[in-house]
Motif scaffolding. Structure first.
Motif, short mmCIF file in Angstrom:
data_model
loop_
_atom_site.label_atom_id
_atom_site.label_comp_id
_atom_site.label_asym_id
_atom_site.label_seq_id
_atom_site.Cartn_x
_atom_site.Cartn_y
_atom_site.Cartn_z
N ASN A 112 0.84 -1.21 0.00
CA ASN A 112 0.00 0.00 0.00
C ASN A 112 0.87 1.26 0.00
OD1 ASN A 112 1.07 0.06 2.52
ND2 ASN A 112 -0.84 -0.44 3.59
N GLU A 113 0.23 2.36 0.30
CA GLU A 113 0.90 3.66 0.30
C GLU A 113 2.09 3.69 1.29
OE1 GLU A 113 -1.91 6.57 1.51
OE2 GLU A 113 -0.52 8.24 1.25
N THR A 114 1.93 2.98 2.41
CA THR A 114 3.01 2.97 3.42
C THR A 114 4.27 2.33 2.84
OG1 THR A 114 1.29 2.69 5.08
CG2 THR A 114 3.55 2.35 5.81
N LEU A 115 4.08 1.19 2.15
CA LEU A 115 5.24 0.56 1.51
C LEU A 115 5.84 1.52 0.48
CD1 LEU A 115 7.04 -1.98 1.16
CD2 LEU A 115 5.47 -2.73 -0.63
N GLY A 116 4.98 2.24 -0.22
CA GLY A 116 5.47 3.24 -1.19
C GLY A 116 6.37 4.25 -0.52
N LYS A 157 7.66 1.35 13.64
CA LYS A 157 8.94 0.63 13.66
C LYS A 157 8.72 -0.82 13.22
CE LYS A 157 12.84 -0.53 16.61
NZ LYS A 157 13.39 -0.55 17.95
N ALA A 158 7.64 -1.43 13.71
CA ALA A 158 7.35 -2.82 13.35
C ALA A 158 7.02 -2.94 11.85
CB ALA A 158 6.20 -3.34 14.20
N ASP A 159 6.25 -1.97 11.32
CA ASP A 159 5.90 -1.98 9.90
C ASP A 159 7.16 -1.87 9.03
OD1 ASP A 159 3.24 -2.27 10.33
OD2 ASP A 159 2.72 -0.15 9.99
N VAL A 160 8.04 -0.97 9.42
CA VAL A 160 9.28 -0.76 8.65
C VAL A 160 10.13 -2.02 8.70
CG1 VAL A 160 11.46 0.54 8.57
CG2 VAL A 160 9.29 1.75 8.95
N LYS A 193 12.39 -6.58 5.93
CA LYS A 193 12.65 -8.04 5.94
C LYS A 193 12.17 -8.68 4.63
CE LYS A 193 11.69 -12.21 8.59
NZ LYS A 193 10.82 -12.83 9.59
N ILE A 194 11.00 -8.24 4.16
CA ILE A 194 10.46 -8.78 2.89
C ILE A 194 11.39 -8.40 1.73
CG2 ILE A 194 8.56 -8.57 1.22
CD1 ILE A 194 6.68 -8.25 3.69
N LEU A 195 11.81 -7.14 1.73
CA LEU A 195 12.69 -6.67 0.64
C LEU A 195 14.03 -7.40 0.67
CD1 LEU A 195 11.89 -2.83 0.78
CD2 LEU A 195 11.13 -4.49 -0.93
#
Lengths: 362, 86
Positions: free
Chosen positions: B33-37, B68-71, B76-78
């Protein structure tokens, strides 16, 4: 709602960026996806389904596949056009490469290839560029466009001119004079919206009047009109489509697209809608046989003329298949015979077989 | 760390996509989503998880620990698809 109506409804929601009513979506969406795929709007329809809360593997994969292809094609296009700039080759992206940006979301406009108009006098330089970028040349100087492919996934058709058919050839013979220079680069060009629309309509007519054209042509029509129509010089557009003899087609396809997707409630050509729904994105043999027989006057005379035209295709088209014809024109009748025999004995024989069946039915 | 130059990214409205080079072993696509963007935009230059978290906090009204957890999860995925140069 039948399957076609559901596909059109979902497509309408997608191009208008609105959420569909979940109650309208059938439990089994396989028929919807199948029909949408035939029309090359399965990603667009899948985005609508997802928006309504349907998120299975088919829907996800349709979206992912189209987004991936669009991003890879965009990335390759940037590399190619940068090389054209470095080598002084003028160019203009065509059709889907432009239309994709009229859709609300990335990946909505599916494509099997990318088309770019190039400076025909630099075609040899372009070949070196493309091969340098890892493309394999599939076809060169054998027709109106050169074909390059890469990784068995990506195909670029580099056009030396536009719409060579007799009906449109004079109009598009000096097309560069109609082009507008891009700002921000040295060799890129674009049509102004009016000329893009005229070209899109002429190109659409070409497919429509042969094997037919699918629902994607209607979503293209709608998103382009939605984005540009209000600011376009409509008198100019009408003059040009009239000069090309496609004003009835232009009016019918525009009215139909605006009815299906734009909320306009005017009478529209229902036969055109049935024909488009039945055609699929790339048309079909049945339409091609019927349209061509009619073009040659119909009846038994039309059938005979059509058969002869299928065997004795224009010299230019024959040269695409047999390059030696360029040097030895006397070979034409023998090559026509060779082509016919080859078609009858190999896989294309199936096409001839189905065409002969269809001719019997008309 | 930063996002590798040869990865393709797209971010508009609430659609964010990250694609590996066509000839890489990974044939999937990261969709977010936008956050990942926002996170991948920050990864276009050398940065750290902490710097990304603090930059995101200026954009979004959310608790520090949540961001912090989202980042951490996004990075980790990247990393998992080899998209990050350490």
């Amino acid at each position: 709602m039948n399957t076609a109506d559901t596909v059109i409804y979902l497509a309408s929601c997608a191009v208008n960026d609105t959420a569909p009513d979940p109650a309208i979506i059938p439990d089994d969406i396989s028929g919807v996806i199948s029909l949408a795929s035939r029309h090359m709007i399965s990603a667009l329809v899948s985005m609508s389904l997802e928006n309504a809360g349907v998120s299975n593997e088919i829907v996800k994969s349709k979206i992912a596949s189209s987004v991936r292809m669009t991003m890879y094609y965009d990335s390759l296009s940037v590399k190619i056009l940068r090389c054209f700039e470095d080598s002084g080759v003028w160019y203009m992206p065509l059709k889907g490469a432009v239309l994709k940006d009229c859709y609300p979301r990335l990946g909505m406009r599916e494509m099997t290839d990318r088309d770019i108009l190039i400076d025909a006098s630099k075609a040899a330089d372009v070949r070196s560029i493309m091969e340098g970028l890892g493309f394999v040349c599939e076809s060169f100087a054998l027709g109106r466009h050169d074909i390059y492919s890469r990784d068995s996934l990506f195909t670029f058709e580099l056009h030396r001119g536009l719409l060579h058919e007799e009906r449109f050839s004079a109009y598009y013979s000096g097309v560069k004079g109609r082009l507008i220079k891009d700002s921000g680069n040295n060799y890129g060009y674009h049509f102004r919206p009016e000329d893009f629309y005229v070209y899109m309509t002429a190109h659409g007519y070409r497919h429509y009047s042969r094997g037919g054209t699918g629902l994607r042509s209607l979503t293209d029509e709608y998103v382009f009109i939605k984005k540009f129509w209000a600011d376009m010089d409509i008198d100019y557009v009408m003059r040009e489509v009239n000069a090309l003899g496609i004003s009835d087609f232009e009016k019918d396809i525009r009215t139909l697209a605006m009815n299906l997707f734009g909320g306009v409630k005017e009478s529209y050509n229902r036969d055109m809608l049935c024909y488009i729904v039945g055609s699929g994105a790339f048309g079909n043999v049945q339409n091609r046989v019927a349209n061509n027989t009619a073009k040659y006057g119909g009846g038994i005379t039309g059938k005979i003329k059509y058969i002869l035209a299928r065997i004795f295709i224009p010299q230019e088209a024959m040269r695409d298949i047999y390059p030696s014809l360029g040097k030895y024109k006397v070979l034409y009748p023998f090559l026509a015979l060779h082509r016919m025999i080859k078609a009858l004995v190999n896989i294309r024989g199936k096409v001839f077989e189905s065409e002969s069946e269809l001719l019997k039915r008309i | 760390m930063r996002l590798k130059d040869n990865f393709l990214t797209y971010s508009k409205d609430n659609d964010t996509y990250i694609l590996p080079p066509v000839d890489s072993g990974f044939t999937g696509m990261i969709r977010g989503n936008e956050t990942l963007g926002g996170i991948i935009a920050l990864l276009s230059h050398d940065t750290s998880e902490e710097e990304i978290t603090r930059a995101m906090l200026e954009e979004y009204d959310a608790p520090y620990e949540t961001v912090k957890a989202d980042v951490k999860r996004a990075v980790k995925i990247l990393r998992g698809i080899g998209a990050v140069d350490e």
